[in-house]
Scaffold this active site. Structure first.
Site, PDB file in Angstrom:
ATOM      1  N   CYS A 137       0.836  -1.204   0.000  1.00  0.00           N
ATOM      2  CA  CYS A 137       0.000   0.000   0.000  1.00  0.00           C
ATOM      3  C   CYS A 137       0.867   1.250   0.000  1.00  0.00           C
ATOM      4  O   CYS A 137       1.391   1.652   1.043  1.00  0.00           O
ATOM      5  CB  CYS A 137      -0.928   0.004   1.213  1.00  0.00           C
ATOM      6  N   CYS A 140      -0.506   4.077   2.144  1.00  0.00           N
ATOM      7  CA  CYS A 140      -0.281   3.877   3.575  1.00  0.00           C
ATOM      8  C   CYS A 140       1.169   4.155   3.961  1.00  0.00           C
ATOM      9  O   CYS A 140       1.442   4.790   4.985  1.00  0.00           O
ATOM     10  CB  CYS A 140      -0.620   2.440   3.969  1.00  0.00           C
ATOM     11  N   ASP A 141       2.111   3.665   3.167  1.00  0.00           N
ATOM     12  CA  ASP A 141       3.509   3.613   3.598  1.00  0.00           C
ATOM     13  C   ASP A 141       4.471   4.465   2.783  1.00  0.00           C
ATOM     14  O   ASP A 141       5.647   4.580   3.143  1.00  0.00           O
ATOM     15  CB  ASP A 141       3.998   2.154   3.557  1.00  0.00           C
TER      16      ASP A 141
END
Length: 321
Positions: A137, A140-141
């Site tokens: 992701c 997300c990261d």
């Protein structure tokens, strides 16, 4: 001995969507039951630093966040049950679900929040370095790789979108694809190929993620010549799609071509009145903890309205008799 559990609201799945639905349902006095499933807490339990969930200035841990959500749900009256649903009967209400334990769950409304799992390559080093440079992701990261060299693996819309997104954080983004052409939409391909900070490696398949404690390089094989090469990198994002956990509902609910539950646009309502879907099981676009929680709230509110309308109708029918 198998037990029959009866409740006004049954929630299958215990990630952010299911737990948020439980919080709202419990506060409405519906005494919801949450059947936790194979991965209690959902994908947050395998997520390390979370910096994009509102309300926390510093990075928090995914398992801690979902643990707090569960504690809040239980505090307001949710009953958590450790079981895995293996069969459902949606001909109700009441709707019936059978657990692996043999227990039966009956409910006036059903909320499905079984989530989705990222598809992985299944190669050496992938799981060992997950959270240590390997991710599924970018949204997300990606923030954790500011100014670093990153790669994205895949050739569809998700892969191209993630590569483009990562250019917000990195000036050295490489897309690795096992074929010589992309499956992504034409406009996305044009944006990708025109971007000065993105390089594409064609006809390359990942054989191994490698590094000492953290990801440092990816070992590749040329799918045409068989030549093996190494690509140094600080971060790798596997973007080959997601698989929604909807096997249980095939033939019982309408699913789209990718297996996601079809809902009425802008709502969590399925084609069956009283059955609602929320979180990643119906969202193939955003797939974030905060959006999952939002749709969990929507599902609980709509479920509460559904029950109120039916209770009102039943009361007036009874009075008329």
């Amino acid at each position: 001995m198998a037990t029959t559990h009866k409740t006004r609201m049954l929630i299958i799945g215990s990630g952010p969507a299911g737990l948020t639905a439980a919080i709202y349902g419990a506060r409405a006095g519906l005494q919801p039951i949450v059947v936790q499933g194979l991965q209690p807490g959902g994908q947050l339990t395998i997520t390390t630093d979370v910096e994009n969930y509102p309300g926390f200035r510093d990075a928090i841990q995914g398992p801690w966040l979902v643990q707090e959500m569960q504690a809040q749900a239980e505090h307001v009256g949710t009953r958590m049950i450790w079981d895995t649903i293996t069969a459902v009967d949606l001909s109700g209400p009441p709707f019936r679900a059978t657990g692996d334990s043999g227990d039966v769950y009956e409910a006036d409304v059903l909320i499905i929040s079984t989530g989705a799992q990222a598809k992985w390559l299944g190669v050496e080093g992938e799981q060992e370095l997950s959270g240590k440079g390997v991710s599924a992701c970018a949204t997300c990261d990606g923030f954790f790789f500011r100014g670093k060299k990153v790669v994205v693996i895949g050739g569809g819309n998700t892969a191209v979108e993630e590569a483009l997104y990562l250019t917000n954080h990195s000036t050295d983004v490489t897309l690795i694809h096992r074929r010589d052409s992309l499956r992504a939409e034409r406009i996305l391909q044009e944006r990708l190929l025109a971007h000065p900070n993105i390089t594409v490696l064609w006809n390359k398949a990942v054989e191994r993620f490698a590094g000492e404690g953290v990801l440092q390089r990816i070992e590749l094989v040329d799918t045409v010549t068989g030549e093996r090469v190494e690509e140094p990198t600080d971060g790798a994002f596997v973007a080959i799609g997601h698989a929604p956990a909807t096997e249980l509902f095939k033939g019982k609910l309408e699913l789209d071509e990718n297996g996601y539950i079809v809902v009425e646009p802008g709502t969590p309502k399925t084609a069956i009145p009283g059955v609602f879907a929320c979180g990643d099981v119906m969202d193939h676009t955003y797939r974030q903890a905060v959006t999952a929680a939002g749709t969990g709230c929507m599902a609980a509110l709509d479920a509460e309205r559904f029950l109120a309308e039916h209770d009102f109708a039943a009361k007036h029918t009874h009075a008329a008799q």
